[in-house]
Design an enzyme around this catalytic site. Structure first.
Site, PDB file in Angstrom:
ATOM      1  N   ASP A  23       0.800  -1.234   0.000  1.00  0.00           N
ATOM      2  CA  ASP A  23       0.000   0.000   0.000  1.00  0.00           C
ATOM      3  C   ASP A  23       0.828   1.277   0.000  1.00  0.00           C
ATOM      4  OD1 ASP A  23       1.018  -0.314   2.511  1.00  0.00           O
ATOM      5  OD2 ASP A  23      -0.855   0.090   3.586  1.00  0.00           O
ATOM      6  N   ARG A  82       0.060 -10.342  15.969  1.00  0.00           N
ATOM      7  CA  ARG A  82      -0.072  -9.777  14.627  1.00  0.00           C
ATOM      8  C   ARG A  82       0.458  -8.346  14.569  1.00  0.00           C
ATOM      9  NH1 ARG A  82      -2.333 -12.524  10.942  1.00  0.00           N
ATOM     10  NH2 ARG A  82      -2.641 -10.673   9.650  1.00  0.00           N
ATOM     11  N   ASP A 139       8.339  -5.736  12.128  1.00  0.00           N
ATOM     12  CA  ASP A 139       9.287  -4.743  11.631  1.00  0.00           C
ATOM     13  C   ASP A 139      10.213  -4.258  12.743  1.00  0.00           C
ATOM     14  OD1 ASP A 139       7.174  -3.587  12.965  1.00  0.00           O
ATOM     15  OD2 ASP A 139       6.721  -2.103  11.428  1.00  0.00           O
ATOM     16  N   ILE A 150      -2.647  -2.116   9.899  1.00  0.00           N
ATOM     17  CA  ILE A 150      -2.516  -2.285  11.340  1.00  0.00           C
ATOM     18  C   ILE A 150      -2.304  -0.952  12.035  1.00  0.00           C
ATOM     19  CG2 ILE A 150      -1.058  -3.297  13.137  1.00  0.00           C
ATOM     20  CD1 ILE A 150      -0.558  -5.648  11.300  1.00  0.00           C
TER      21      ILE A 150
END
Length: 330
Positions: A165, A254, A258, A288
């Protein structure tokens, strides 16, 4: 008689003065011409030196580029085929791109129509003198750790990890790739984040800071893997050498894969990442980071990983890589 002698001496003096001025003027002109000639010779010599230097640098760069073989894009996606198509279509134009690996964790395999479309758009947009390889890395388990699984047939040392995205201009990606080549053991990315010690709480408690904290302080200690280069060896270290409890935490919550990668690289290098200035285009809105309590959850992750690594490996820095060709003042 005395008057005529005086006039004669006066005329002689004037004549001598004129000759002297003419002589001085001639000397000035000669000096000026000599300076001009010297300047031209220096300029020509400088250009020759620069040209030779550029040839040498160019030859070295080409040799260096050959040794690195460009970079592979590792793109993470989840049920957003429209965004995936936009991203692949864009990045296929980037000149140093060698391959595209799509991290696929959906329950159903990618459709044949999607594969056909992506292969067609890559062939259409990539340059004619190179062939960009497209592969789907299929995963049975839905986990954010999947984006950092080792890739057996990866031909490049450089991996550009990207979300589906966000889009960056190819010029920015190529610049970041060149920055990474100067420091291939560190992470080089576009999205910086920061941590700091909680002044109100325990000295061993840390707080996660988002973009506005970076903007306010001019300091960062992480670059997120949603848009970052790193060496392919970190895929193996993340999957096979990093404490399994960290990967289990990422899968269960979840979130924070990173941050885990930033901790891992910093733990190996004892050095900060490198933030590269680049224009970011958000082509999606649901992720998220858009959920409530995101920063608080990330703070929990930071402190959990400090306990797992038994130290705080992240190194703050204020260094920022900027492409001087794109700005007037630097």
């Amino acid at each position: 008689m005395r008057g005529s002698l005086f006039n004669l001496n006066r005329r002689t003096a004037q004549r001598f003065k004129q000759l002297l001025m003419a002589s001085v003027g001639s000397v000035k002109i000669k000096l000026l011409l000599l300076c001009c000639i010297a300047f031209v010779l220096v300029l020509l010599a400088g250009r020759a030196s620069v040209s030779n230097g550029e040839d040498a640098i160019g030859a070295y760069s080409n040799q260096f580029a050959d040794s690195r073989k460009g970079y592979a894009i590792l793109i993470n996606t989840w049920k957003r085929n429209d965004l995936l198509k936009q991203s692949i279509s864009h990045y296929a134009r980037c000149s140093s791109l060698d391959s595209i690996h799509i991290v696929w964790s959906e329950p159903d395999p990618p459709s044949e129509s999607l594969k056909k479309f992506l292969n067609h758009v890559i062939q259409l947009n990539s340059k004619s003198d190179r062939r960009v390889e497209l592969k789907f890395d299929i995963n049975k388990e839905d986990s954010l750790n999947n984006r950092f699984k080792p890739i057996d047939d990866l031909k490049t040392d450089a991996v550009f990890s990207i979300d589906d995205d966000v889009v960056f201009p190819c010029s920015s990606v190529e610049f970041a790739f060149n920055v990474w080549r100067s420091a291939p053991d560190t992470m080089v990315g576009f999205v910086p984040r920061i941590h700091w010690i909680d002044q109100k709480g325990s000295a061993n408690h840390y707080v996660y800071g988002g973009w506005w904290s970076v903007w306010w302080t001019g300091t960062y200690s992480m670059v997120l893997s949603k848009a970052a280069f790193f060496h392919k060896k970190y895929l193996d270290i993340y999957t096979n050498q990093m404490p399994a409890s960290i990967r289990e935490y990422v899968t269960r919550n979840r979130n924070c894969e990173d941050i885990a990668m930033s901790f891992l690289v910093a733990n190996v290098t004892d050095a900060p990442p490198i933030w590269v200035k680049g224009k970011i285009f958000e082509i999606g809105s649901s992720g998220i980071s858009s959920l409530g309590g995101h920063s608080e959850k990330r703070t929990v992750c930071v402190n959990r990983f400090v306990a797992e690594f038994r130290r705080m490996p992240l190194v703050p820095t204020t260094v920022k890589a900027v492409d001087s060709r794109d700005i007037w003042f630097w």
